[in-house]
Write a protein that holds these residues in place. Sequence first.
Motif, mmCIF file in Angstrom:
data_model
loop_
_atom_site.group_PDB
_atom_site.id
_atom_site.type_symbol
_atom_site.label_atom_id
_atom_site.label_comp_id
_atom_site.label_asym_id
_atom_site.label_seq_id
_atom_site.Cartn_x
_atom_site.Cartn_y
_atom_site.Cartn_z
ATOM 1 N N GLU A 1 4.967 -3.879 7.676
ATOM 2 C CA GLU A 1 6.372 -3.553 7.464
ATOM 3 C C GLU A 1 6.482 -2.248 6.677
ATOM 4 N N PRO A 2 7.554 -1.485 6.867
ATOM 5 C CA PRO A 2 7.756 -0.293 6.028
ATOM 6 C C PRO A 2 8.245 -0.693 4.639
ATOM 7 N N ILE A 3 7.822 0.026 3.627
ATOM 8 C CA ILE A 3 8.355 -0.184 2.278
ATOM 9 C C ILE A 3 9.535 0.767 2.113
ATOM 10 N N LEU A 4 10.725 0.209 2.114
ATOM 11 C CA LEU A 4 11.949 1.000 2.076
ATOM 12 C C LEU A 4 12.395 1.251 0.646
ATOM 13 N N LYS A 5 13.008 2.398 0.431
ATOM 14 C CA LYS A 5 13.662 2.653 -0.842
ATOM 15 C C LYS A 5 14.983 1.886 -0.899
ATOM 16 N N GLU A 6 15.569 1.821 -2.091
ATOM 17 C CA GLU A 6 16.849 1.133 -2.244
ATOM 18 C C GLU A 6 17.908 1.788 -1.346
ATOM 19 N N LEU B 1 0.855 -1.185 0.000
ATOM 20 C CA LEU B 1 0.000 0.000 0.000
ATOM 21 C C LEU B 1 0.895 1.239 0.000
ATOM 22 N N GLU B 2 0.875 1.949 -1.112
ATOM 23 C CA GLU B 2 1.751 3.123 -1.253
ATOM 24 C C GLU B 2 0.932 4.344 -1.694
ATOM 25 N N PRO B 3 0.250 4.996 -0.756
ATOM 26 C CA PRO B 3 0.307 4.839 0.700
ATOM 27 C C PRO B 3 -0.930 4.136 1.244
ATOM 28 N N ILE B 4 -0.959 3.958 2.561
ATOM 29 C CA ILE B 4 -2.110 3.358 3.231
ATOM 30 C C ILE B 4 -3.128 4.415 3.647
ATOM 31 N N ASN B 5 -2.748 5.682 3.577
ATOM 32 C CA ASN B 5 -3.556 6.773 4.141
ATOM 33 C C ASN B 5 -4.998 6.787 3.661
ATOM 34 N N ASP C 1 1.905 10.687 3.075
ATOM 35 C CA ASP C 1 1.902 9.342 2.509
ATOM 36 C C ASP C 1 2.778 8.365 3.296
ATOM 37 N N VAL C 2 2.146 7.278 3.775
ATOM 38 C CA VAL C 2 2.846 6.247 4.546
ATOM 39 C C VAL C 2 2.818 4.943 3.743
ATOM 40 N N PRO C 3 3.949 4.550 3.120
ATOM 41 C CA PRO C 3 3.978 3.314 2.346
ATOM 42 C C PRO C 3 4.247 2.104 3.250
ATOM 43 N N LEU C 4 3.305 1.152 3.268
ATOM 44 C CA LEU C 4 3.417 -0.010 4.138
ATOM 45 C C LEU C 4 3.181 -1.304 3.364
ATOM 46 N N ARG C 5 3.838 -2.345 3.801
ATOM 47 C CA ARG C 5 3.646 -3.694 3.233
ATOM 48 C C ARG C 5 2.948 -4.556 4.281
ATOM 49 N N LEU C 6 1.895 -5.231 3.849
ATOM 50 C CA LEU C 6 1.153 -6.128 4.730
ATOM 51 C C LEU C 6 1.487 -7.567 4.366
ATOM 52 N N ARG C 7 1.844 -8.355 5.365
ATOM 53 C CA ARG C 7 2.071 -9.791 5.167
ATOM 54 C C ARG C 7 1.049 -10.555 6.001
ATOM 55 N N ARG C 8 0.327 -11.441 5.333
ATOM 56 C CA ARG C 8 -0.718 -12.173 6.030
ATOM 57 C C ARG C 8 -0.115 -13.092 7.092
ATOM 58 N N ARG C 9 -0.758 -13.115 8.238
ATOM 59 C CA ARG C 9 -0.344 -14.022 9.307
ATOM 60 C C ARG C 9 -1.053 -15.356 9.118
ATOM 61 N N GLY C 10 -0.355 -16.363 8.615
ATOM 62 C CA GLY C 10 -0.945 -17.689 8.432
ATOM 63 C C GLY C 10 -2.038 -17.684 7.393
ATOM 64 N N ARG D 1 12.000 6.463 8.734
ATOM 65 C CA ARG D 1 11.272 7.255 9.729
ATOM 66 C C ARG D 1 11.516 8.744 9.518
ATOM 67 N N GLU D 2 12.750 9.122 9.253
ATOM 68 C CA GLU D 2 13.071 10.525 9.042
ATOM 69 C C GLU D 2 12.368 11.076 7.805
ATOM 70 N N ARG D 3 12.213 10.241 6.791
ATOM 71 C CA ARG D 3 11.582 10.683 5.544
ATOM 72 C C ARG D 3 10.059 10.706 5.651
ATOM 73 N N ILE D 4 9.476 9.715 6.293
ATOM 74 C CA ILE D 4 8.027 9.535 6.277
ATOM 75 C C ILE D 4 7.334 10.204 7.463
ATOM 76 N N LEU D 5 7.879 10.042 8.651
ATOM 77 C CA LEU D 5 7.169 10.483 9.844
ATOM 78 C C LEU D 5 7.472 11.943 10.178
ATOM 79 N N GLN D 6 7.094 12.818 9.266
ATOM 80 C CA GLN D 6 7.159 14.266 9.462
ATOM 81 C C GLN D 6 5.730 14.805 9.424
ATOM 82 N N ALA D 7 5.330 15.436 10.502
ATOM 83 C CA ALA D 7 3.936 15.848 10.630
ATOM 84 C C ALA D 7 3.717 17.283 10.169
#
Length: 535
Positions: A476-481, A177-181, A506-515, A489-495
């Motif tokens: 999980e966070p979706i990290l750049k190369e 999700l890029e982003p999840i917002n 915009d908060v880019p997150l990766r979701l992994r299913r649990r089981g 955190r420094e790039r994304i979590l600025q309010a």
Amino acid sequence: MWLSILAISLLSILFVTSRILKFVTGLKKVAYLPGLRCPLGSMSFPGTMLPTNLLNPGFDWPWKWRNRIYPSYGSQTISVVPFLSGVPVVYTCSPDVAKQILSNQHGFWKDPEATAPLTMWGNNLLTANHDVHKRHRKVVGPAFNGSTYAFVAQEASRLYAEMMESEGWYKQQVVNLEPINGYLSKFALGVVSRCGYGLPFPWNTDNREGMSFDRALMIVSGGTILRLIAPRWAYKLPIKRLHEVDEAFKSLAKFMRAFVIDKKAELTSKESEGSSPKVDVFTRLVAASEAEGKNGLDDQELIGNVFTFLFAGHETTAHVLQACLALLALHPEEQGVCYHNIMQVLGDSRNPTLDDFDALEKVLFCFQEAARMFPGASVAERDTDDTVSLTLPAEDGGRTIVLQPGVRIVVDLVGIHYNPRVFPDPERFYPARWQGIRETELPSFGWGPRACIGRKFALVEAVSFLALFLRDWQVEPILKEREDKVQWRERILQATLVGLAFGVRDVPLRLRRRGTRLALPLIAQLNLVNRACRD
């Protein structure tokens, strides 16, 4: 020529003199508190439009300078005094001073200019002053109770299931999700629509013709600032966004006028039949107002209150949820604590109810800590209409300062939340700090008689959503190369100000299913809901 030069010189002297007088008067009004001295006020129109820098603090300075501004002046209460434009402003990150300001005492009031975005639909609980506020509080209070919160937990579970089904996530092992917002904003809006108005808010709203109520809500929610600043003639221009916003505002106004009439008729009918009214906030609000007779709210005040709950409730909750998931993505150990708590309370497939709220304390602590670090509202403002006194805490000298009329006073919630005297190691995401803290002590929702009336509504909604979401997904966070979590955190979590609320963009997150638990329970739940609706 000489006359022109003389005239210009005189005007220049008069202008400079007036600015000097303004500055000196401003210093006197704030009792010569130390602080920022700048051309433009931090709350003035030009000042808020320009970026934060040494010459212009702007709106964002409490966030950008949160770790150094108050220590640099040796006080938890400072001033911003402009000499070109704007009123003098006092900022405080002291809870002691904040509670004095928010005590609703004589001399403090809410300036209508400062609350303009929340009075577009009518006067309301958040914007009213003194006796008018007490009248609103008396009517509005009964609309928020245990039945309302139980309804919130129920509808949050149903809407979550619809989201998983409609987006097709239940079929996937990994979702980026890029982003999840946008998803969280839509979810929060849906819960407010269902529980605030008692109306269906189907997750899929994009393919229907015409301006439906839920679509109008979404457009109005995102277009309020545009509506405030765009002149009336601008809506005649061939600009699609302006036409869409205009149609949404007109449609929603029409809907709400009809709602008030219909709700009053519905309550009269229910009363004559001896049956119970619905449990949504709007129905309860109209019922409470009718019960007050001549002391109740008029139609415009009813509409104003419900729209205030919509904006204050949906945007702030959505923004804190975004920050909460981002922080949990950075701290998998805290995710593990939440997951263990959820499994202990709910097991593999049971939906959360209001009765589970207290037991899901680890989930609640994470949301509260996210609200501390990224509050939905960064400031609480008051203005002085009389001479007022504030007593500084002992660590700031313990003296009493006298502020004159015409001063804006800002409770700096970001400053309080990052004040190491209040929250040790404030940059650390540490949910356990909320162990044993009562809900009424949460600074994110304010203190005193004007504390947020929707606090429990938001907390139940957030805990219900997070319990379902974190049981199904690892975040999980979706990290750049070549980017690590610290850089992310420094790039994304600025309010900053996002819409009408404070939050992260915009908060880019990766979701992994649990089981493999996700698919069948949700499908079964949706089938049950659909059958119940048909019946």
